[in-house]
Write a protein that holds these residues in place. Structure first.
Motif, PDB file in Angstrom:
ATOM      1  N   HIS A  38     -32.964  44.496  50.028  1.00  0.00           N
ATOM      2  CA  HIS A  38     -31.597  44.687  50.497  1.00  0.00           C
ATOM      3  C   HIS A  38     -30.540  44.556  49.417  1.00  0.00           C
ATOM      4  O   HIS A  38     -29.361  44.736  49.691  1.00  0.00           O
ATOM      5  CB  HIS A  38     -31.300  43.713  51.642  1.00  0.00           C
ATOM      6  CG  HIS A  38     -32.113  44.013  52.871  1.00  0.00           C
ATOM      7  ND1 HIS A  38     -31.906  45.126  53.644  1.00  0.00           N
ATOM      8  CD2 HIS A  38     -33.155  43.360  53.426  1.00  0.00           C
ATOM      9  CE1 HIS A  38     -32.773  45.144  54.638  1.00  0.00           C
ATOM     10  NE2 HIS A  38     -33.546  44.086  54.529  1.00  0.00           N
ATOM     11  N   THR A  39     -30.943  44.235  48.207  1.00  0.00           N
ATOM     12  CA  THR A  39     -29.928  44.034  47.166  1.00  0.00           C
ATOM     13  C   THR A  39     -30.265  44.774  45.882  1.00  0.00           C
ATOM     14  O   THR A  39     -29.899  44.343  44.803  1.00  0.00           O
ATOM     15  CB  THR A  39     -29.761  42.532  46.855  1.00  0.00           C
ATOM     16  OG1 THR A  39     -31.009  42.005  46.420  1.00  0.00           O
ATOM     17  CG2 THR A  39     -29.262  41.768  48.045  1.00  0.00           C
ATOM     18  N   ASP A  40     -30.954  45.908  45.989  1.00  0.00           N
ATOM     19  CA  ASP A  40     -31.355  46.652  44.791  1.00  0.00           C
ATOM     20  C   ASP A  40     -30.165  46.982  43.899  1.00  0.00           C
ATOM     21  O   ASP A  40     -30.231  46.835  42.681  1.00  0.00           O
ATOM     22  CB  ASP A  40     -32.086  47.940  45.165  1.00  0.00           C
ATOM     23  CG  ASP A  40     -33.542  47.673  45.540  1.00  0.00           C
ATOM     24  OD1 ASP A  40     -34.045  46.579  45.208  1.00  0.00           O
ATOM     25  OD2 ASP A  40     -34.159  48.549  46.162  1.00  0.00           O
ATOM     26  N   ASP A  41     -29.051  47.448  44.498  1.00  0.00           N
ATOM     27  CA  ASP A  41     -27.873  47.808  43.689  1.00  0.00           C
ATOM     28  C   ASP A  41     -27.313  46.580  42.984  1.00  0.00           C
ATOM     29  O   ASP A  41     -26.965  46.629  41.804  1.00  0.00           O
ATOM     30  CB  ASP A  41     -26.788  48.447  44.562  1.00  0.00           C
ATOM     31  CG  ASP A  41     -27.217  49.814  45.083  1.00  0.00           C
ATOM     32  OD1 ASP A  41     -28.136  50.406  44.481  1.00  0.00           O
ATOM     33  OD2 ASP A  41     -26.638  50.274  46.083  1.00  0.00           O
ATOM     34  N   TRP A  42     -27.214  45.472  43.712  1.00  0.00           N
ATOM     35  CA  TRP A  42     -26.664  44.250  43.123  1.00  0.00           C
ATOM     36  C   TRP A  42     -27.557  43.766  41.983  1.00  0.00           C
ATOM     37  O   TRP A  42     -27.071  43.394  40.916  1.00  0.00           O
ATOM     38  CB  TRP A  42     -26.525  43.176  44.200  1.00  0.00           C
ATOM     39  CG  TRP A  42     -25.962  41.899  43.678  1.00  0.00           C
ATOM     40  CD1 TRP A  42     -24.643  41.594  43.480  1.00  0.00           C
ATOM     41  CD2 TRP A  42     -26.701  40.739  43.264  1.00  0.00           C
ATOM     42  NE1 TRP A  42     -24.520  40.319  42.972  1.00  0.00           N
ATOM     43  CE2 TRP A  42     -25.761  39.775  42.831  1.00  0.00           C
ATOM     44  CE3 TRP A  42     -28.057  40.425  43.220  1.00  0.00           C
ATOM     45  CZ2 TRP A  42     -26.149  38.521  42.366  1.00  0.00           C
ATOM     46  CZ3 TRP A  42     -28.430  39.177  42.758  1.00  0.00           C
ATOM     47  CH2 TRP A  42     -27.473  38.243  42.332  1.00  0.00           C
TER      48      TRP A  42
ATOM     49  N   GLN B 293     -34.989  41.471  47.604  1.00  0.00           N
ATOM     50  CA  GLN B 293     -35.196  42.631  46.725  1.00  0.00           C
ATOM     51  C   GLN B 293     -34.907  43.928  47.466  1.00  0.00           C
ATOM     52  O   GLN B 293     -34.250  44.823  46.950  1.00  0.00           O
ATOM     53  CB  GLN B 293     -36.628  42.631  46.207  1.00  0.00           C
ATOM     54  CG  GLN B 293     -36.946  43.794  45.291  1.00  0.00           C
ATOM     55  CD  GLN B 293     -38.408  43.824  44.895  1.00  0.00           C
ATOM     56  OE1 GLN B 293     -39.253  43.278  45.604  1.00  0.00           O
ATOM     57  NE2 GLN B 293     -38.704  44.447  43.785  1.00  0.00           N
TER      58      GLN B 293
ATOM     59  N   ARG C  81     -28.842  43.037  36.185  1.00  0.00           N
ATOM     60  CA  ARG C  81     -29.696  43.307  35.020  1.00  0.00           C
ATOM     61  C   ARG C  81     -28.910  43.998  33.907  1.00  0.00           C
ATOM     62  O   ARG C  81     -29.065  43.682  32.730  1.00  0.00           O
ATOM     63  CB  ARG C  81     -30.887  44.171  35.434  1.00  0.00           C
ATOM     64  CG  ARG C  81     -31.924  43.421  36.244  1.00  0.00           C
ATOM     65  CD  ARG C  81     -33.160  44.279  36.516  1.00  0.00           C
ATOM     66  NE  ARG C  81     -34.042  43.580  37.424  1.00  0.00           N
ATOM     67  CZ  ARG C  81     -34.248  43.932  38.687  1.00  0.00           C
ATOM     68  NH1 ARG C  81     -33.648  44.982  39.187  1.00  0.00           N
ATOM     69  NH2 ARG C  81     -35.070  43.238  39.445  1.00  0.00           N
ATOM     70  N   GLU C  82     -28.052  44.947  34.306  1.00  0.00           N
ATOM     71  CA  GLU C  82     -27.237  45.658  33.315  1.00  0.00           C
ATOM     72  C   GLU C  82     -26.294  44.692  32.606  1.00  0.00           C
ATOM     73  O   GLU C  82     -26.123  44.741  31.381  1.00  0.00           O
ATOM     74  CB  GLU C  82     -26.441  46.761  34.010  1.00  0.00           C
ATOM     75  CG  GLU C  82     -25.698  47.670  33.059  1.00  0.00           C
ATOM     76  CD  GLU C  82     -24.970  48.785  33.792  1.00  0.00           C
ATOM     77  OE1 GLU C  82     -23.854  49.130  33.357  1.00  0.00           O
ATOM     78  OE2 GLU C  82     -25.513  49.292  34.796  1.00  0.00           O
TER      79      GLU C  82
ATOM     80  N   ALA D 191     -29.565  45.574  40.154  1.00  0.00           N
ATOM     81  CA  ALA D 191     -29.445  46.513  39.039  1.00  0.00           C
ATOM     82  C   ALA D 191     -28.184  46.214  38.227  1.00  0.00           C
ATOM     83  O   ALA D 191     -28.214  46.224  36.991  1.00  0.00           O
ATOM     84  CB  ALA D 191     -29.418  47.952  39.555  1.00  0.00           C
ATOM     85  N   ASP D 192     -27.057  45.921  38.909  1.00  0.00           N
ATOM     86  CA  ASP D 192     -25.819  45.571  38.210  1.00  0.00           C
ATOM     87  C   ASP D 192     -25.997  44.286  37.411  1.00  0.00           C
ATOM     88  O   ASP D 192     -25.516  44.173  36.276  1.00  0.00           O
ATOM     89  CB  ASP D 192     -24.661  45.404  39.205  1.00  0.00           C
ATOM     90  CG  ASP D 192     -24.211  46.731  39.806  1.00  0.00           C
ATOM     91  OD1 ASP D 192     -24.598  47.785  39.260  1.00  0.00           O
ATOM     92  OD2 ASP D 192     -23.484  46.706  40.816  1.00  0.00           O
TER      93      ASP D 192
END
Length: 197
Positions: free
Chosen positions: A148-152, A146, A157-158, A154-155
């Motif tokens: 280290h991969t917040d951006d991934w 979680q 989930r989108e 988020a993508d």
């Protein structure tokens, strides 16, 4: 999965339902299948200039504890309504002078099957003192991913929300959907608030 629109409606419900003087601001409302976590900002303690870090920390902790005790009845009442409406437990937390504290939260068990190489990873983490058990070690792994991969995430989930919107436009939309107000897979979430002390 919960869509962004459903999250916004949930936040709107809490914004409208919470007493005006409970928080300075509603910072965050997060939701999953088991739990809704509500975090609000409260005013920091009045400190004289030049106080030590230890005094500041103790004052902030004291303010958080005072807020928790003073607002317990109000928060329990709101939580009962929300739990009835959304069929999820409600947990509470605050931000005070840059510090965040959770009062209560659900620790939901998650079952998984792991092959030997995966179990060996967990056993190595236990041997290294990261966790006392495989469950602790697995939770540590999830927190590491979680962080280290917040951006991934988020993508992802989108993308999932897009898939859900497309599905909702198809036939049988009455039978599909994951609404915060009626998710039958949320587990046993009837009953009182998670706020116990």
């Amino acid at each position: 999965m919960i869509t962004q629109e459903q999250r916004e409606k949930l936040r709107g419900w809490f914004t409208g339902r919470l007493p005006d003087d409970l928080f300075e601001a509603l910072v965050e409302v997060t939701v999953d299948r088991e739990e809704i976590t509500v975090i609000g900002r409260i005013p920091g303690p009045r400190l004289t200039e030049g106080v030590s870090a230890a005094e500041r920390e103790a004052a902030v902790q004291g303010r958080i504890q005072e807020f928790r005790e003073r607002t317990r009845e109000e928060r329990v009442e709101v939580a009962r309504e929300a739990e009835h409406t959304f069929r999820r437990k409600v947990s509470w937390g605050v931000e005070c002078d840059g510090e965040r504290a959770l009062f209560t939260h659900v620790a939901a068990p998650v079952m998984t099957r792991l092959r030997q190489p995966e179990r060996q990873v967990l056993d190595t983490l236990i041997a290294g003192g990261v966790g006392r058990s495989r469950s602790d070690a697995l939770a540590w792994c999830v927190r590491l991913v979680q962080r280290h991969t917040d951006d991934w995430l988020a993508d992802l989930r989108e993308s999932l929300e897009h898939v859900q919107r497309v599905r909702a436009q198809g036939p049988d939309t009455e039978e599909a959907g994951d609404s915060p107000s009626g998710d039958s897979s949320a587990g046993d979430s009837s009953g009182g608030s998670t706020e116990s002390g």
